[in-house]
Design an enzyme around this catalytic site. Structure first.
Site, PDB file in Angstrom:
ATOM      1  N   MET A   1      -0.353  22.107 -16.429  1.00  0.00           N
ATOM      2  CA  MET A   1       1.055  22.569 -17.180  1.00  0.00           C
ATOM      3  C   MET A   1       0.915  24.196 -17.341  1.00  0.00           C
ATOM      4  O   MET A   1       1.756  24.584 -18.480  1.00  0.00           O
ATOM      5  CB  MET A   1       1.276  21.768 -18.529  1.00  0.00           C
TER       6      MET A   1
ATOM      7  N   HIS B   1      -6.581  28.425 -19.259  1.00  0.00           N
ATOM      8  CA  HIS B   1      -7.818  29.218 -19.848  1.00  0.00           C
ATOM      9  C   HIS B   1      -8.972  28.754 -19.104  1.00  0.00           C
ATOM     10  O   HIS B   1      -8.737  28.491 -17.818  1.00  0.00           O
ATOM     11  CB  HIS B   1      -7.953  28.340 -21.354  1.00  0.00           C
TER      12      HIS B   1
ATOM     13  N   HIS C   1      -9.099  25.757 -16.877  1.00  0.00           N
ATOM     14  CA  HIS C   1      -8.368  25.373 -15.609  1.00  0.00           C
ATOM     15  C   HIS C   1      -9.219  26.471 -14.568  1.00  0.00           C
ATOM     16  O   HIS C   1      -9.081  25.992 -13.362  1.00  0.00           O
ATOM     17  CB  HIS C   1      -7.114  26.123 -16.044  1.00  0.00           C
TER      18      HIS C   1
ATOM     19  N   GLN D   1      -6.741   9.987 -19.283  1.00  0.00           N
ATOM     20  CA  GLN D   1      -5.559  10.278 -18.185  1.00  0.00           C
ATOM     21  C   GLN D   1      -6.413  10.393 -16.919  1.00  0.00           C
ATOM     22  O   GLN D   1      -5.954   9.949 -16.077  1.00  0.00           O
ATOM     23  CB  GLN D   1      -5.416  11.953 -18.324  1.00  0.00           C
TER      24      GLN D   1
ATOM     25  N   SER E   1      -5.021  24.273 -23.870  1.00  0.00           N
ATOM     26  CA  SER E   1      -3.925  25.381 -23.980  1.00  0.00           C
ATOM     27  C   SER E   1      -3.379  25.320 -25.528  1.00  0.00           C
ATOM     28  O   SER E   1      -2.785  26.036 -26.031  1.00  0.00           O
ATOM     29  CB  SER E   1      -2.758  25.071 -23.206  1.00  0.00           C
ATOM     30  N   ARG E   2      -3.388  24.044 -26.290  1.00  0.00           N
ATOM     31  CA  ARG E   2      -2.968  23.818 -27.585  1.00  0.00           C
ATOM     32  C   ARG E   2      -3.896  24.747 -28.493  1.00  0.00           C
ATOM     33  O   ARG E   2      -3.421  24.769 -29.588  1.00  0.00           O
ATOM     34  CB  ARG E   2      -2.868  22.372 -28.004  1.00  0.00           C
TER      35      ARG E   2
END
Length: 275
Positions: A21, A25, A28, A144, A177-178
């Protein structure tokens, strides 16, 4: 995207897909490097998937920086950064969803109804568009990963799912990312997640097997943190994600904790340390 992928495969090139998404970082980037090591060409999809967000979640606030992401992907040797539009992924009249109900009913699925239907649907679409030989996912999103593996097996999808270990900051915080939402104090408080996993692992190594006791110990590690609110502490079988009462070497500790009343973080770890 479909035409390019078809050309590459006609030329005998293998393809790896890294679904994301965006707002990349180091985690990823590690997935991209793993993809490059396994395939001739790497496709990274960048799509903030609206149907996996529930009411009141952070869809409209999710961090986006396309220029930065393009530079980071280019530096990892990514062949294609695939950035579809919402209306292309979900055209007018779209109504089909993929569901993996048993694996999705615990952990994040219990707190976020419909979330994994959105995840599996978008990943299924990406697989059909890119037709990769490999797809790379991070173990931070442990549920997931299990759900996608089940979907691939159940629907006879011709793609190999590869998992990359959680990438952590030097102090132990799982990269996400959060994490960009966290202020200085919240960033420090967020270490309670990885700290509680380390504590549970030590207890397991010392012979503690009762998961009620382990959960209580984890709770006592997190609750003193002023702005941390536990959503769940679960000890589950790594394959089925079913809760277990007695831990063994196949037990995974999974956590969801809200920091500062607004930033929901997840983390997980196998109780038995892997060699």
């Amino acid at each position: 995207m479909k035409a390019w992928a078809g050309e590459q495969q006609s030329d005998g090139h293998s393809l790896a897909l890294v679904p994301t998404m965006g707002f990349f970082h180091k985690g990823h980037l590690a997935l991209m490097r793993m993809a490059a090591a396994r395939a001739d060409k790497v496709v990274v999809s960048l799509f903030v998937n609206p149907i996996q967000f529930g009411p009141g979640e952070d869809l409209d606030q999710y961090p986006v920086d396309l220029h930065r992401d393009e530079e980071l992907a280019r530096n990892q040797g990514v062949s294609v950064l695939f950035i579809p539009k919402r209306e292309d992924m979900y055209p007018a009249g779209f109504q089909t969803l993929i569901s993996v109900p048993e694996l999705a009913r615990h952990l994040c699925g219990a707190d976020r109804p419909g979330h994994f239907n959105g995840v599996t649907t978008v990943v299924c679409k990406l697989f059909h568009i890119v037709r990769p030989d490999f797809a790379i996912f991070g173990e931070k999103d442990f549920q997931q990963l299990a759900v996608i593996r089940r979907m691939v097996a159940d629907l006879n999808m011709d793609v190999e799912i590869l998992a990359h270990p959680i990438v952590r900051e030097p102090d132990g915080l799982a990269m996400s990312s959060r994490n960009s939402y966290l202020g200085i104090d919240e960033r420090r408080q967020a270490l309670c997640l990885s700290g509680s996993i380390a504590h549970a692992r030590k207890l397991y190594a010392d012979g503690v097997r009762d998961t009620e006791r382990l959960a209580d110990e984890v709770r006592q590690t997190i609750e003193p943190v002023a702005d941390a609110r536990i959503q769940y502490i679960s000890f589950v079988d790594r394959t089925t994600l079913e809760p277990v009462s007695q831990a063994d070497d196949n037990t995974q500790l999974a956590l969801a904790v809200t920091i500062g009343g607004r930033v929901r973080l997840i983390d997980n770890g196998r109780l038995a340390r892997e060699c």
